[in-house]
Design a protein around this motif. Structure first.
Motif, PDB file in Angstrom:
ATOM      1  N   THR A   1       0.839  -1.205   0.000  1.00 45.28           N
ATOM      2  CA  THR A   1       0.000   0.000   0.000  1.00 45.28           C
ATOM      3  C   THR A   1       0.875   1.256   0.000  1.00 45.28           C
ATOM      4  O   THR A   1       0.432   2.325   0.389  1.00 45.28           O
ATOM      5  N   LEU A   2       2.138   1.086  -0.434  1.00 52.07           N
ATOM      6  CA  LEU A   2       3.055   2.230  -0.412  1.00 52.07           C
ATOM      7  C   LEU A   2       2.619   3.303  -1.397  1.00 52.07           C
ATOM      8  O   LEU A   2       2.187   2.997  -2.511  1.00 52.07           O
ATOM      9  N   LYS A   3       2.740   4.551  -0.956  1.00 51.77           N
ATOM     10  CA  LYS A   3       2.390   5.680  -1.837  1.00 51.77           C
ATOM     11  C   LYS A   3       3.474   6.754  -1.725  1.00 51.77           C
ATOM     12  O   LYS A   3       4.146   6.853  -0.692  1.00 51.77           O
ATOM     13  N   SER A   4       3.606   7.558  -2.788  1.00 53.06           N
ATOM     14  CA  SER A   4       4.614   8.631  -2.775  1.00 53.06           C
ATOM     15  C   SER A   4       4.436   9.562  -1.576  1.00 53.06           C
ATOM     16  O   SER A   4       5.400   9.912  -0.898  1.00 53.06           O
ATOM     17  N   VAL A   5       3.200   9.952  -1.329  1.00 56.21           N
ATOM     18  CA  VAL A   5       2.937  10.901  -0.239  1.00 56.21           C
ATOM     19  C   VAL A   5       3.465  10.356   1.078  1.00 56.21           C
ATOM     20  O   VAL A   5       4.133  11.065   1.842  1.00 56.21           O
ATOM     21  N   GLY A   6       3.163   9.081   1.329  1.00 57.96           N
ATOM     22  CA  GLY A   6       3.584   8.453   2.579  1.00 57.96           C
ATOM     23  C   GLY A   6       5.098   8.372   2.677  1.00 57.96           C
ATOM     24  O   GLY A   6       5.674   8.618   3.741  1.00 57.96           O
ATOM     25  N   LEU A   7       5.747   8.069   1.550  1.00 59.39           N
ATOM     26  CA  LEU A   7       7.203   7.928   1.580  1.00 59.39           C
ATOM     27  C   LEU A   7       7.895   9.276   1.776  1.00 59.39           C
ATOM     28  O   LEU A   7       8.908   9.373   2.453  1.00 59.39           O
ATOM     29  N   ARG A   8       7.307  10.306   1.200  1.00 54.23           N
ATOM     30  CA  ARG A   8       7.864  11.659   1.408  1.00 54.23           C
ATOM     31  C   ARG A   8       7.768  12.018   2.885  1.00 54.23           C
ATOM     32  O   ARG A   8       8.717  12.552   3.470  1.00 54.23           O
ATOM     33  N   LYS A   9       6.619  11.708   3.461  1.00 55.03           N
ATOM     34  CA  LYS A   9       6.400  12.020   4.871  1.00 55.03           C
ATOM     35  C   LYS A   9       7.402  11.237   5.726  1.00 55.03           C
ATOM     36  O   LYS A   9       8.020  11.777   6.645  1.00 55.03           O
ATOM     37  N   TYR A  10       7.562   9.966   5.375  1.00 51.77           N
ATOM     38  CA  TYR A  10       8.507   9.106   6.097  1.00 51.77           C
ATOM     39  C   TYR A  10       9.920   9.715   6.063  1.00 51.77           C
ATOM     40  O   TYR A  10      10.610   9.803   7.073  1.00 51.77           O
ATOM     41  N   LEU A  11      10.351  10.163   4.873  1.00 52.58           N
ATOM     42  CA  LEU A  11      11.698  10.734   4.751  1.00 52.58           C
ATOM     43  C   LEU A  11      11.808  12.030   5.548  1.00 52.58           C
ATOM     44  O   LEU A  11      12.835  12.310   6.157  1.00 52.58           O
ATOM     45  N   ARG A  12      10.724  12.800   5.539  1.00 53.56           N
ATOM     46  CA  ARG A  12      10.751  14.051   6.318  1.00 53.56           C
ATOM     47  C   ARG A  12      10.910  13.767   7.798  1.00 53.56           C
ATOM     48  O   ARG A  12      11.663  14.461   8.473  1.00 53.56           O
ATOM     49  N   THR A  13      10.232  12.719   8.278  1.00 53.29           N
ATOM     50  CA  THR A  13      10.364  12.434   9.712  1.00 53.29           C
ATOM     51  C   THR A  13      11.792  11.986  10.041  1.00 53.29           C
ATOM     52  O   THR A  13      12.220  12.057  11.175  1.00 53.29           O
ATOM     53  N   HIS A  14      12.540  11.528   9.010  1.00 60.13           N
ATOM     54  CA  HIS A  14      13.943  11.191   9.265  1.00 60.13           C
ATOM     55  C   HIS A  14      14.857  12.402   9.150  1.00 60.13           C
ATOM     56  O   HIS A  14      16.072  12.290   9.246  1.00 60.13           O
ATOM     57  N   GLY A  15      14.235  13.570   8.876  1.00 64.19           N
ATOM     58  CA  GLY A  15      14.991  14.819   8.957  1.00 64.19           C
ATOM     59  C   GLY A  15      16.021  15.058   7.876  1.00 64.19           C
ATOM     60  O   GLY A  15      17.052  15.654   8.159  1.00 64.19           O
ATOM     61  N   ILE A  16      15.769  14.611   6.631  1.00 65.31           N
ATOM     62  CA  ILE A  16      16.726  15.001   5.591  1.00 65.31           C
ATOM     63  C   ILE A  16      16.286  16.311   4.959  1.00 65.31           C
ATOM     64  O   ILE A  16      15.118  16.673   4.984  1.00 65.31           O
ATOM     65  N   ALA A  17      17.255  16.997   4.361  1.00 61.33           N
ATOM     66  CA  ALA A  17      16.964  18.267   3.698  1.00 61.33           C
ATOM     67  C   ALA A  17      15.910  18.034   2.619  1.00 61.33           C
ATOM     68  O   ALA A  17      15.923  16.999   1.950  1.00 61.33           O
ATOM     69  N   ASP A  18      15.028  19.013   2.462  1.00 62.42           N
ATOM     70  CA  ASP A  18      13.920  18.886   1.503  1.00 62.42           C
ATOM     71  C   ASP A  18      14.376  18.570   0.079  1.00 62.42           C
ATOM     72  O   ASP A  18      13.743  17.795  -0.616  1.00 62.42           O
ATOM     73  N   TYR A  19      15.502  19.198  -0.345  1.00 62.59           N
ATOM     74  CA  TYR A  19      15.903  19.001  -1.740  1.00 62.59           C
ATOM     75  C   TYR A  19      16.336  17.557  -2.028  1.00 62.59           C
ATOM     76  O   TYR A  19      16.448  17.157  -3.180  1.00 62.59           O
ATOM     77  N   LYS A  20      16.552  16.763  -0.967  1.00 62.37           N
ATOM     78  CA  LYS A  20      16.955  15.369  -1.171  1.00 62.37           C
ATOM     79  C   LYS A  20      15.765  14.429  -1.280  1.00 62.37           C
ATOM     80  O   LYS A  20      15.910  13.251  -1.596  1.00 62.37           O
ATOM     81  N   ILE A  21      14.579  14.924  -0.978  1.00 56.08           N
ATOM     82  CA  ILE A  21      13.379  14.071  -1.049  1.00 56.08           C
ATOM     83  C   ILE A  21      13.036  13.820  -2.516  1.00 56.08           C
ATOM     84  O   ILE A  21      12.928  14.769  -3.299  1.00 56.08           O
ATOM     85  N   PRO A  22      12.923  12.534  -2.928  1.00 57.71           N
ATOM     86  CA  PRO A  22      12.733  12.236  -4.348  1.00 57.71           C
ATOM     87  C   PRO A  22      11.546  12.994  -4.948  1.00 57.71           C
ATOM     88  O   PRO A  22      10.503  13.141  -4.315  1.00 57.71           O
ATOM     89  N   ASP A  23      11.740  13.467  -6.185  1.00 60.12           N
ATOM     90  CA  ASP A  23      10.673  14.182  -6.871  1.00 60.12           C
ATOM     91  C   ASP A  23       9.617  13.207  -7.356  1.00 60.12           C
ATOM     92  O   ASP A  23       8.475  13.584  -7.594  1.00 60.12           O
ATOM     93  N   ARG A  24      10.043  11.939  -7.536  1.00 60.90           N
ATOM     94  CA  ARG A  24       9.093  10.968  -8.063  1.00 60.90           C
ATOM     95  C   ARG A  24       9.438   9.579  -7.505  1.00 60.90           C
ATOM     96  O   ARG A  24      10.610   9.294  -7.273  1.00 60.90           O
ATOM     97  N   PHE A  25       8.416   8.761  -7.281  1.00 62.89           N
ATOM     98  CA  PHE A  25       8.622   7.370  -6.857  1.00 62.89           C
ATOM     99  C   PHE A  25       8.045   6.455  -7.921  1.00 62.89           C
ATOM    100  O   PHE A  25       6.980   6.734  -8.471  1.00 62.89           O
ATOM    101  N   GLU A  26       8.763   5.373  -8.216  1.00 65.18           N
ATOM    102  CA  GLU A  26       8.261   4.375  -9.171  1.00 65.18           C
ATOM    103  C   GLU A  26       8.309   3.028  -8.447  1.00 65.18           C
ATOM    104  O   GLU A  26       9.349   2.652  -7.894  1.00 65.18           O
ATOM    105  N   PHE A  27       7.181   2.330  -8.426  1.00 62.37           N
ATOM    106  CA  PHE A  27       7.149   1.033  -7.746  1.00 62.37           C
ATOM    107  C   PHE A  27       7.311  -0.069  -8.782  1.00 62.37           C
ATOM    108  O   PHE A  27       6.583  -0.097  -9.778  1.00 62.37           O
ATOM    109  N   ILE A  28       8.306  -0.945  -8.584  1.00 64.66           N
ATOM    110  CA  ILE A  28       8.520  -2.031  -9.549  1.00 64.66           C
ATOM    111  C   ILE A  28       8.735  -3.364  -8.812  1.00 64.66           C
ATOM    112  O   ILE A  28       8.995  -3.379  -7.605  1.00 64.66           O
ATOM    113  N   ASP A  29       8.645  -4.462  -9.555  1.00 65.19           N
ATOM    114  CA  ASP A  29       8.738  -5.792  -8.925  1.00 65.19           C
ATOM    115  C   ASP A  29      10.174  -6.188  -8.629  1.00 65.19           C
ATOM    116  O   ASP A  29      10.468  -6.793  -7.600  1.00 65.19           O
TER     117      ASP A  29
END
Ligand code: OOB
Length: 577
Positions: free
Chosen positions: A522-550
């Motif tokens: 059930t992974l989504k880009s929004v959730g992953l961005r939020k997850y990375l933010r809670t880990h405190g990385i600089a905003d510019y390092k947060i991926p602009d796009r997520f692609e889910f593959i097998d």
């Protein structure tokens, strides 16, 4: 106490000295030349949300005195002494330079974090250098309360003091410190003078002055030890190449802690020449163009996306006034004071390069530099084609540059290969990173930049690609591994790979390929961005796009095949268009 670092071999040290490249002067020397009453800095950003003052002016006398007073305060009240490390994080305000020169006067060694850096970066710098003091601003979201300060203190055994450039309950304000100390100035200045006399300039100048930040390609951001001698040389030589004089009015709109606006020739080159630095909070075009008109700015340093924004803004305002029936000449901006726009930090396209002199009516200079040292410039008297299509040549004759193939053999002129270099202002090793140093420095001390270039018979370089695991997001560097490691800590992620994808404005943006642990995820880009933010990385390092593959495509040695991933995302982007 000095900081340990990889030194240049003795025979080269004497060559650099003999040639007058290394002059055995500390960086405090940079601000000695400007006339007392000459304006050194105009600060156009606000110190705080509460401040009503918009533009603050500092003369060279102010810069010298206030840095001495602050040095006195730091030594007397906070016990800062030679060899101590200090973590600094300030936005584009004059205090950045006052703090820097105060620390230089004490022989204390700063790490200047970017203002866009967040918990994770600050923690890492703190762990690496163990600072005694943190100097920051509570306009930064991390310091609007004392939660993170408390955490950082726990993490860093030597960290006792927080000094913020704004009053708060738990921190001293530099403003207050300076006001108080200026009252007792005479005493302070005498003490500082005495302190400086005790230090032997000749010895000090060969030691580490401060740490620059590496764009990086590894999990932890690496620190770059720069000595007084090597940095001072790169500043003087850059100022010469750019023909700076005391009439220069330089706009610093890029983050002031970055090597480029600091030293190529940047604010420090301008101080050395006795000119004036105008600090803008960001390269936002309207505000910067206003400043250029208002202060008759002569020179500015930009990254390609900022240059594109300026050119777009001007072109659209010109076409609006041309097409309007009631054409008003005063509706067009007066930018005739501008003599030079530098563009560097990321690849500038030929097409944008050609629009810059046309639209801004001034000369363009391309700059290919790196915080590790080597800086290349197109020269002011180069022919137009060279300026439009190359990223310049090294700044001095003792810069050794080679272009090599995968096995380290030099390629012939015009062929693409990796840029490797050593010279009088290029480091011989990152701070405290023996393993990484073995990978990117060879036995002869050459630094492997990871940049793919072609060199012509005159020595001019053109960047054609990159062979390092880094994304260059319009000049901001992202180490893929750092983001991938954080993503891998997510309980639902099996594999991750971060690659660049083409972007019209930024040149490159980042795309994270994710292999989830479960097929029915059930992974989504929004959730992953939020997850990375809670880990405190600089905003510019947060991926602009997520692609889910097998599965991730792999190379023959079993690593994620990033060439293929970049192809996949490019094709998807093309289809979407
Ligand atoms: C500057 O410094 P860093 O340390 O942020 O980044 C260095 C890297 C270079 O190795 C190269 O990959 C890239 O940034 N780069 C360019 C470039 N200038 C830098 N790539 C293509 N074209 C250019 N003109 O970015 C920096 C430091 C001092 C002066 C200018 C830039």
């Amino acid at each position: 106490m000095t900081i340990s670092f990889t030194r240049w071999p003795e025979e080269l040290v004497s060559q650099y000295r003999k040639k007058g490249y290394w002059i055995n002067k500390p960086l405090t020397d940079l601000i000695l030349k400007g006339d007392d009453d000459k304006v050194a800095i105009v600060c156009t950003g606000r110190v705080s949300a509460h401040s009503t003052e918009e533009h603050r002016t500092f003369t060279y006398r102010d810069l010298r005195e206030q840095s001495s007073v602050l040095a006195y305060f730091l030594a007397q009240n906070l016990g800062v002494s030679e060899g101590d490390t200090v973590l600094v994080q300030l936005p584009n305000i004059a205090e950045f330079y006052i703090v820097y020169f105060a620390l230089m006067k004490l022989g204390a060694v700063p790490v200047n974090a970017l203002f866009s850096h967040n918990e994770r970066e600050l923690r890492s710098y703190s762990e690496q250098v163990n600072p005694t003091v943190f100097i920051g601003s509570n306009t930064h979201k991390l310091f609007s309360d004392d939660a993170f300060a408390t955490e950082l203190k726990k993490l860093s055994p030597n960290l006792e003091h927080f000094l913020l450039v704004e009053v708060s309950e738990w921190a001293m304000s530099i403003d207050t410190v300076l006001t108080k100390a200026i009252e007792t100035k005479q005493h302070a200045l005498e003490s500082i003078f005495a302190m400086q006399l005790q230090r032997d300039e000749h010895t000090v100048s060969g030691e580490v002055a401060f740490f620059q930040l590496s764009g990086g390609s590894t999990g932890t951001p690496k620190l770059i030890p720069r000595t007084h001698n090597d940095y001072y040389f790169s500043i003087r030589r850059s100022a010469e190449i750019c023909e700076l004089t005391s009439d220069e009015r330089y706009l610093c709109a890029l983050p002031c802690a970055h090597n480029y606006p600091m030293s190529s020739p940047g604010a420090f080159g301008v101080f050395w020449a006795g000119g004036t630095v105008y600090m803008a909070p960001s390269p936002e075009p309207q505000a910067c163009l206003d400043l250029i008109e208002k202060y008759r700015i002569t020179m500015a340093a930009l990254v390609p996306p900022a240059a594109a924004m300026w050119v777009d803004a001007l072109e659209s305002s010109m076409s609006a006034s041309n097409s309007s029936a009631s054409f008003k000449p005063d509706g067009v901006r007066q930018l005739d004071s501008l003599r030079l726009i530098q563009v560097g930090g990321a690849k500038l396209s030929d097409s944008l390069a050609r629009r810059i002199p046309q639209t801004l009516g001034c000369q363009l200079q391309q700059v290919l530099g790196m915080a590790e040292g080597l800086v290349n410039y197109t020269r002011l008297d180069d022919d137009i084609e060279t300026i439009m299509t190359t990223q310049g040549r090294p700044m001095c004759s003792l810069d050794e540059v080679k272009v090599v193939d995968e096995v380290g053999n030099e390629v012939t002129n015009g062929e693409a290969g990796e840029l490797v270099t050593r010279g009088p202002y290029t480091i011989r090793g990152y701070y405290n990173a023996p393993e990484h140093n073995r990978q990117v420095f060879d036995e002869g001390g050459f630094y492997y930049t990871g940049d793919l270039v072609r060199q012509d018979e005159r020595g001019y370089l053109t960047v054609v690609g990159r062979d390092k695991d880094q994304i260059n997001r319009g000049g901001e560097k992202i180490a893929a591994e750092e983001v991938e490691n954080l993503l891998l800590k997510h309980e639902l992620i099996m594999h991750s790979a971060l690659v660049s994808m083409p972007d019209k404005t930024m040149g490159e943006k980042s795309c994270a390929f994710i292999v989830p642990k479960l097929k029915t995820h059930t992974l989504k880009s929004v959730g992953l961005r939020k997850y990375l933010r809670t880990h405190g990385i600089a905003d510019y390092k947060i991926p602009d796009r997520f692609e889910f593959i097998d599965t991730l495509p792999l190379t023959h040695v079993g690593k994620p095949n990033k060439v293929m991933l970049r192809q996949i995302i490019s094709e998807r982007l093309n289809k979407e268009r």
